[in-house]
Design a protein around this motif. Structure first.
Motif, mmCIF file in Angstrom:
data_model
loop_
_atom_site.group_PDB
_atom_site.id
_atom_site.type_symbol
_atom_site.label_atom_id
_atom_site.label_comp_id
_atom_site.label_asym_id
_atom_site.label_seq_id
_atom_site.Cartn_x
_atom_site.Cartn_y
_atom_site.Cartn_z
ATOM 1 N N GLY A 53 0.788 -1.225 0.000
ATOM 2 C CA GLY A 53 0.000 0.000 0.000
ATOM 3 C C GLY A 53 0.822 1.277 0.000
ATOM 4 O O GLY A 53 0.432 2.276 -0.607
ATOM 5 N N ASN A 54 1.953 1.265 0.667
ATOM 6 C CA ASN A 54 2.747 2.483 0.805
ATOM 7 C C ASN A 54 3.869 2.633 -0.204
ATOM 8 O O ASN A 54 4.372 3.737 -0.394
ATOM 9 C CB ASN A 54 3.336 2.572 2.211
ATOM 10 N N TYR A 55 4.314 1.541 -0.818
ATOM 11 C CA TYR A 55 5.447 1.636 -1.723
ATOM 12 C C TYR A 55 5.116 1.167 -3.135
ATOM 13 O O TYR A 55 5.282 1.894 -4.091
ATOM 14 C CB TYR A 55 6.633 0.846 -1.152
ATOM 15 N N TYR A 56 4.616 -0.051 -3.265
ATOM 16 C CA TYR A 56 4.383 -0.639 -4.579
ATOM 17 C C TYR A 56 3.249 0.054 -5.342
ATOM 18 O O TYR A 56 3.428 0.453 -6.484
ATOM 19 C CB TYR A 56 4.085 -2.136 -4.428
ATOM 20 N N THR A 57 2.106 0.219 -4.736
ATOM 21 C CA THR A 57 0.939 0.784 -5.417
ATOM 22 C C THR A 57 1.170 2.220 -5.902
ATOM 23 O O THR A 57 0.831 2.535 -7.044
ATOM 24 C CB THR A 57 -0.300 0.709 -4.510
ATOM 25 N N VAL A 101 13.849 2.524 -11.004
ATOM 26 C CA VAL A 101 13.277 2.290 -12.330
ATOM 27 C C VAL A 101 14.345 1.749 -13.271
ATOM 28 O O VAL A 101 15.540 1.962 -13.070
ATOM 29 C CB VAL A 101 12.653 3.577 -12.941
ATOM 30 N N LEU A 102 13.874 1.060 -14.300
ATOM 31 C CA LEU A 102 14.747 0.533 -15.337
ATOM 32 C C LEU A 102 14.623 1.445 -16.546
ATOM 33 O O LEU A 102 13.527 1.752 -17.000
ATOM 34 C CB LEU A 102 14.317 -0.885 -15.718
ATOM 35 N N CYS A 103 15.746 1.896 -17.058
ATOM 36 C CA CYS A 103 15.769 2.776 -18.227
ATOM 37 C C CYS A 103 16.571 2.073 -19.322
ATOM 38 O O CYS A 103 17.767 1.847 -19.164
ATOM 39 C CB CYS A 103 16.404 4.107 -17.855
ATOM 40 N N THR A 152 8.879 -9.007 -15.502
ATOM 41 C CA THR A 152 8.097 -8.372 -14.441
ATOM 42 C C THR A 152 8.495 -8.926 -13.082
ATOM 43 O O THR A 152 8.790 -8.171 -12.155
ATOM 44 C CB THR A 152 6.592 -8.610 -14.675
ATOM 45 N N GLU A 153 8.505 -10.242 -12.946
ATOM 46 C CA GLU A 153 8.860 -10.860 -11.668
ATOM 47 C C GLU A 153 10.344 -10.703 -11.348
ATOM 48 O O GLU A 153 10.717 -10.548 -10.194
ATOM 49 C CB GLU A 153 8.473 -12.343 -11.673
ATOM 50 N N TYR A 154 11.185 -10.746 -12.369
ATOM 51 C CA TYR A 154 12.622 -10.584 -12.150
ATOM 52 C C TYR A 154 12.926 -9.217 -11.538
ATOM 53 O O TYR A 154 13.630 -9.114 -10.528
ATOM 54 C CB TYR A 154 13.382 -10.752 -13.467
ATOM 55 N N TYR A 155 12.392 -8.171 -12.145
ATOM 56 C CA TYR A 155 12.674 -6.830 -11.642
ATOM 57 C C TYR A 155 11.906 -6.526 -10.358
ATOM 58 O O TYR A 155 12.355 -5.737 -9.536
ATOM 59 C CB TYR A 155 12.395 -5.781 -12.710
ATOM 60 N N LYS A 156 10.742 -7.134 -10.178
ATOM 61 C CA LYS A 156 10.002 -6.934 -8.932
ATOM 62 C C LYS A 156 10.816 -7.447 -7.748
ATOM 63 O O LYS A 156 10.809 -6.860 -6.666
ATOM 64 C CB LYS A 156 8.650 -7.646 -8.993
ATOM 65 N N GLY A 157 11.552 -8.536 -7.954
ATOM 66 C CA GLY A 157 12.414 -9.054 -6.894
ATOM 67 C C GLY A 157 13.541 -8.108 -6.544
ATOM 68 O O GLY A 157 14.115 -8.178 -5.464
#
Length: 161
Positions: A71-75, A118-120, A151-156
């Motif tokens: 709620g505080n970071y991801y969203t 972020v990924l650029c 998506t899952e790789y960078y989410k980790g």
């Protein structure tokens, strides 16, 4: 109660897992289900009352921590996907690809104050670790393909855009 830390650790991990797996359900539903399961375990003497209470607290701490992080970071960060904004951050990783393309992972802040990584992926701009970079444009969530689940790789790595 033997191996107290094992009980605490297992139920904490279970709390994190169920909060992520059932993220569309509310905190109250998860709380009621966990209470019923632990009460049943205490009544059937699988766990003592003390162990059941410890397990319940540990489970709920896991659910709470996951919910607060989401709620505080991801969203707030993911809500910026598809919108045009600017991001200022420091290069924390730089990778070189063919045809003079580079990918940079930047850790910094959006113009609305949300902190993120972020990924650029861009043409070479000759950045190295520690350089300050400002990126303006439309950000998107990394795509998942049949070859690679970026998506899952960078989410980790806590990189959501």
């Amino acid at each position: 109660m033997k191996r107290k830390m094992v009980i605490v650790g297992i139920f904490y991990i279970l709390g994190l897992f169920f909060a992520s797996f059932f993220s569309n359900y509310s905190f109250l539903v998860i709380f009621l289900l966990s209470f019923c399961v632990l009460a049943l375990m205490a009544l059937t003497k699988v766990l003592t009352l003390k162990a059941a209470l410890t397990s319940a607290v540990s489970f709920l701490v896991g659910v709470f921590i996951y919910s607060e992080y989401t709620g505080n970071y991801y969203t707030p960060v993911v809500s910026l996907a598809g919108s045009s904004t600017s991001f200022t951050g420091m290069v924390t990783e730089a990778n070189e690809y063919t045809n003079d393309y580079h990918s940079y992972i930047l850790k910094g802040e959006f113009e609305n104050g949300s902190k993120a990584s972020v990924l650029c992926f861009t043409d070479s701009i000759d950045c190295i670790y520690g350089d300050e970079v400002k990126v303006t444009g439309t950000f998107s969530i990394p795509e998942k393909s049949y070859l690679y689940d970026s998506t899952e790789y960078y989410k980790g790595m806590s990189v959501f855009l």
